[in-house]
Design a protein around this motif. Structure first.
Motif, PDB file in Angstrom:
ATOM      1  N   MET A   1       0.802  -1.057  -0.081  1.00 29.76           N
ATOM      2  CA  MET A   1       0.072  -0.101  -0.077  1.00 29.76           C
ATOM      3  C   MET A   1       0.893   1.121   0.109  1.00 29.76           C
ATOM      4  O   MET A   1       1.882   1.497   0.812  1.00 29.76           O
ATOM      5  CB  MET A   1      -0.852  -0.038   1.031  1.00 29.76           C
ATOM      6  CG  MET A   1      -1.898  -1.305   1.345  1.00 29.76           C
ATOM      7  SD  MET A   1      -2.916  -1.309   0.048  1.00 29.76           S
ATOM      8  CE  MET A   1      -4.160   0.058   0.444  1.00 29.76           C
ATOM      9  N   LEU A   2       0.443   2.295  -0.728  1.00 25.01           N
ATOM     10  CA  LEU A   2       1.177   3.516  -0.872  1.00 25.01           C
ATOM     11  C   LEU A   2       0.473   4.706   0.043  1.00 25.01           C
ATOM     12  O   LEU A   2      -0.613   4.472  -0.160  1.00 25.01           O
ATOM     13  CB  LEU A   2       1.376   3.853  -2.372  1.00 25.01           C
ATOM     14  CG  LEU A   2       2.350   2.917  -2.960  1.00 25.01           C
ATOM     15  CD1 LEU A   2       2.322   3.458  -4.585  1.00 25.01           C
ATOM     16  CD2 LEU A   2       3.624   2.863  -2.429  1.00 25.01           C
ATOM     17  N   ARG A   3       1.025   5.452   0.697  1.00 28.48           N
ATOM     18  CA  ARG A   3       0.500   6.622   1.286  1.00 28.48           C
ATOM     19  C   ARG A   3       0.870   7.995   0.650  1.00 28.48           C
ATOM     20  O   ARG A   3       1.898   8.137   0.181  1.00 28.48           O
ATOM     21  CB  ARG A   3       0.845   6.583   2.662  1.00 28.48           C
ATOM     22  CG  ARG A   3       0.545   5.184   3.732  1.00 28.48           C
ATOM     23  CD  ARG A   3       1.024   5.466   5.065  1.00 28.48           C
ATOM     24  NE  ARG A   3       0.675   6.720   5.806  1.00 28.48           N
ATOM     25  CZ  ARG A   3       1.255   7.280   6.735  1.00 28.48           C
ATOM     26  NH1 ARG A   3       2.234   6.566   7.208  1.00 28.48           N
ATOM     27  NH2 ARG A   3       0.925   8.200   7.183  1.00 28.48           N
TER      28      ARG A   3
ATOM     29  N   LEU B   1      -5.721   7.979   6.827  1.00 24.85           N
ATOM     30  CA  LEU B   1      -7.174   8.141   6.892  1.00 24.85           C
ATOM     31  C   LEU B   1      -7.679   7.515   5.516  1.00 24.85           C
ATOM     32  O   LEU B   1      -6.693   7.364   4.574  1.00 24.85           O
ATOM     33  CB  LEU B   1      -7.391  10.009   6.675  1.00 24.85           C
ATOM     34  CG  LEU B   1      -6.958  10.647   7.970  1.00 24.85           C
ATOM     35  CD1 LEU B   1      -7.215  12.229   7.560  1.00 24.85           C
ATOM     36  CD2 LEU B   1      -7.590  10.142   9.257  1.00 24.85           C
ATOM     37  N   PRO B   2      -8.939   7.488   5.336  1.00 23.54           N
ATOM     38  CA  PRO B   2      -9.516   6.926   4.129  1.00 23.54           C
ATOM     39  C   PRO B   2      -9.337   7.696   3.049  1.00 23.54           C
ATOM     40  O   PRO B   2      -9.414   8.946   3.054  1.00 23.54           O
ATOM     41  CB  PRO B   2     -11.096   6.560   4.529  1.00 23.54           C
ATOM     42  CG  PRO B   2     -11.132   6.696   5.985  1.00 23.54           C
ATOM     43  CD  PRO B   2      -9.903   7.361   6.510  1.00 23.54           C
ATOM     44  N   GLY B   3      -8.885   7.163   1.949  1.00 22.51           N
ATOM     45  CA  GLY B   3      -8.645   7.750   0.822  1.00 22.51           C
ATOM     46  C   GLY B   3      -6.945   8.250   0.508  1.00 22.51           C
ATOM     47  O   GLY B   3      -6.948   8.980  -0.567  1.00 22.51           O
TER      48      GLY B   3
END
Length: 796
Positions: free
Chosen positions: A1-3, A10-12
């Motif tokens: 997963m990338l942030r 947070l969602p999205g």
């Protein structure tokens, strides 16, 4: 997963990593030494390639990093830099248009940079009474850079000391930072310069210059604050108003300055008998104006000004109130600075000069203004410009002989005469004080010379009365010879305007001759009370003043001591020895008159003889047996049996068991233990008890004296304890025998006597020498004493 970098979880904000294809499941069980257990251990902190733990103070995302690519920390900034804030001190200049000599204003601010999200906040510290809305200047937010880099936000590299940053059209110059910011930047490899000082503020310089240039700056006062601070504090000054006109005088005033509201009140101190009575308020309490140009007419000065008055009657009036109050004149009032010693105050046209301050006012001026000299000024008097007014003696009409002189004076001083006033204080003080003198009349008629009179002088009202002593077969009836009245001194004009002089007590003394109602009397004696009263008041009676008499005799006998000594005692007797020499009154009087003549009076000689008298008081006639019998009789009649209680009381007041006690304690014990003794009997008991050399009473003797059990009985009838138990014969101090040695010692003059033979000395006994006139009297005294002794022997 990338942030998304810099954003919380947070969602999205998460995206799938398409390059990742292996998704291992984390192990929840561990096998340790053959045992399976839950894996609850925390994951180890990320470690950089060099082997060090990741520093949480690493720079946030968006800033240039000093680490090589893909080798920096892996922790998110919002967690690594939580509650980490960089603080910088800066300022900006605000342009001023309305202030002369101050083109700009320096405003100091604090710049806070939050490391967790790269936001920035600017805060200006509040300054009291600055007149500027201070506080938060820029709210916390990410700030864009100036064009052409307006697509980027300000980061850590844009903030450092001695750097100028533009934030929303304002130029902020950073001059300092705190210690945490300096250490953080240094660890990141950013060099931080030294701190700088704030530049000089032109507006503050102008204000300081105006403050220093003002000699007496106007102090801003709030009325209610002034009232709370100075309530009931009053400055008091002594002053005067010089009103020395034809009918004026110097008016003494008291100025009261109330610090609570700066009002002044002036009171006048009326001088006694000045003719000014009534209220003492010279100026009622109010603010006092400095200038006074006369009283204003009604309506001349109004609180407001009306403009554009239109109309001809009261119904069609058009007017408006002047908001600028044109024509209003500022009134200057007196303050505490204007009230000093020597200051002249204009009180509605009257010049009032301050002369003195009270202690509270002096302390107030000493603490507030540093004044140290409070020397009072002299107050002028009426005599400075006018000559002394000497009231002339009022000349009354001459006395016409009707009534007394005081009655005639009352008719002249008032239309409705009042009875003469008597000296009531003198009457109360000397009531029943009477001086009595024995007198003889001097007359050409032989029978009148043998009459005996008693002259009584009453000290309460200066009146005298003459009584005649009846002599059998003399042909004169005794009784009142002259009524009690005041008698004028002879030689005065009777019908005169001057007040007559009357006989006073010092005009009476033994040996004087006076004219009383055309009768001439010669005073030959006086009673004991009169002599004692005159001796106790020597300042009033000069003939009873011993010191003045001795000084007169000392000056007269300076060179005639041998003649005086030879007249008093036989020739050849050595008076310089230490023995007492007694002479009779007649010999002593003859010697003084022979040397001094008429310079010394008979009363002065009597005063000397009474003072140097050789007669002694008689011993007490109390008998111990009679006093003891009377005491036991009273104890038995009253059935008194508290002897043990009395002994216990003596132990209480005398814990050390002293054998002797003072007379005062013994007397209080006899009264306190309620012994049935009268005051006279207690005096008699204390008189016959044993005493020591300190005149203290023996306790054992007293307890044995009142012990009724040891006595046989009371064979004494009841007697009067005041007179019959111990006869008290009064001693008459007449001075019939004079101690010549004591007189010569007091005189303190050399005798200068020639030495005589032993045969020339006429000695009687061991120390007494008498003249021939006293030899017969002494012989009669010895014969009487021998007869009394023989009678006692016969009775025994």
């Amino acid at each position: 997963m990338l942030r998304i970098p810099g954003m919380p979880l947070l969602p999205g904000t998460l995206f799938r990593d398409v390059s990742k294809g292996h998704y291992p499941k984390p192990q929840s069980l561990l096998s340790i030494q053959g045992l399976s257990m839950l894996n609850d251990r925390q994951q180890p902190a990320p470690i950089d390639p060099n082997g060090d733990v990741v520093d949480i103070s690493c720079p946030p995302v968006g800033a240039s990093s000093i680490y090589p690519p893909r080798s920096g920390p892996r922790m998110p900034p919002w967690l690594a830099y939580d509650k980490k804030v960089l603080c910088f001190s800066a300022y900006f200049k605000q342009t001023l248009q309305e202030v002369y000599h101050a083109p700009y204003l320096i405003r100091k601010v604090k710049i806070y940079f939050y490391l967790e999200d790269g936001t920035l906040e600017i805060y200006e510290p509040r300054v009291d009474n600055s007149g500027i809305v201070q506080g938060c200047v820029v709210h916390r937010q990410r700030v864009q850079k100036t064009p052409p880099c307006d697509n980027e936000f300000m980061s850590l590299n844009d903030l450092n000391i001695d750097m100028t940053v533009q934030i929303f059209d304002r130029q902020y110059h950073i001059i300092d930072c705190d210690q945490f910011t300096r250490d953080f930047l240094n660890r990141r490899g950013i060099t931080v310069p030294d701190s700088m000082k704030f530049p000089c503020d032109p507006s503050n310089s102008v204000g300081n210059r105006e403050h220093l240039g003002a000699v007496n700056p106007i102090e801003k006062k709030h009325a209610f604050a002034q009232f709370l601070k100075y309530d009931r504090q009053i400055l008091k000054f002594q002053a005067y108003w010089d009103d020395r006109t034809e009918f004026g005088d110097v008016r003494k005033l008291e100025i009261c300055y109330y610090l609570a509201d700066d009002t002044i009140e002036i009171k006048e101190a009326h001088i006694r008998n000045s003719g000014r009575d009534g209220p003492t308020v010279f100026l009622k309490r109010a603010r006092l104006a400095r200038e006074f140009n006369g009283l204003l007419l009604p309506g001349q000065m109004t609180p407001i000004t009306l403009l554009n008055v239109l109309g001809t009657n009261m119904r069609n009036v058009r007017y408006c109130v002047d908001p600028l109050n044109t024509g209003n004149k500022d009134i200057m009032y007196y303050s505490e600075r204007d009230l000093q010693i020597g200051s002249v105050i204009n009180v509605y046209g009257r010049a009032v000069i301050i002369t003195e301050l009270d202690p509270f006012t002096q302390q107030y001026y000493r603490q507030r203004y540093g004044v140290q000299d409070f020397s009072p000024l002299a107050i002028p008097t009426r005599s400075d410009v006018c000559t002394d007014y000497r009231q002339k003696e009022r000349i009354l009409p001459p006395y016409n002989g009707w009534g007394s002189y005081e009655d005639s004076v009352g008719n002249c001083l008032s239309v409705e005469p009042k009875p003469p006033k008597t000296d009531f204080k003198k009457f109360i003080k000397f009531d029943r004080y009477v001086l009595r003198f024995g007198a003889k009349m001097l007359s050409t008629i032989k029978e009148n010379c043998e009459r005996i009179f008693v002259i009584s002088y009453y000290l309460s009202d200066d009146t005298l009365q003459i009584q005649e002593v009846a002599v059998r077969n003399s042909g004169f009836l005794g009784g009142e010879f002259m009524k009690r009245t005041r008698i004028e001194l002879p030689g005065q004009e009777k019908f005169s305007y001057k007040q007559p002089q009357y006989y006073m007590p010092w005009n009476f003394f033994i040996g004087s001759t006076m004219s009383l109602k055309d009768f001439i009397f010669h005073l030959v004696s006086a009673d004991e009370y009169t002599l004692m009263f005159m001796e106790h008041h020597p300042e009033q009676f000069i003939h009873a003043n011993l010191s003045a008499i001795m000084q007169k005799i000392r000056s007269a006998l300076q060179n005639r001591m041998s003649e005086f000594a030879g007249t008093c005692v036989p020739d050849g007797y050595n008076l310089e020895n230490k023995r007492d020499v007694f002479v009779s009154f007649e010999s002593f009087k003859g010697a003084l008159i022979g040397v001094l003549g008429k310079v010394i009076s008979d009363h002065e000689i009597i005063t000397l003889c009474r003072h140097f008298s050789a007669e002694q008081t008689s011993t007490s006639g109390c008998s111990r047996v009679n006093v003891k019998a009377a005491a036991h009789l009273e104890l038995k009649r009253a059935l008194w049996n508290a002897r043990d209680d009395m002994m216990e009381h003596f132990h209480h007041i005398n814990p050390t068991n002293q054998p002797f006690l003072p007379e005062s304690k013994v007397r209080s014990t006899l009264r306190g233990c309620r012994l049935p003794f009268s005051l006279e009997l207690i005096d008699n008991i204390l008189l016959i008890l044993n005493r020591n050399e300190c005149n203290e009473i023996e306790i054992c003797d007293l307890m044995n004296f009142i012990d009724v059990s040891c006595s046989k009985g009371c064979d004494m009838p009841p007697v009067n304890h005041a007179f019959e138990l111990c006869p008290k014969i009064p001693f008459q101090h007449k001075g019939r025998l004079v101690n010549l040695s004591c007189f010569l010692s007091k005189l303190n003059l050399p005798l200068n006597l020639s030495s005589g033979t032993e045969s020339g000395k006429a000695m009687m006994g061991d120390a007494r020498i008498l003249p021939p006139s006293a030899t017969e009297e002494l012989q009669l005294h010895n014969d009487k004493k021998q007869n009394d002794q023989n009678n006692m022997n016969v009775k025994n």
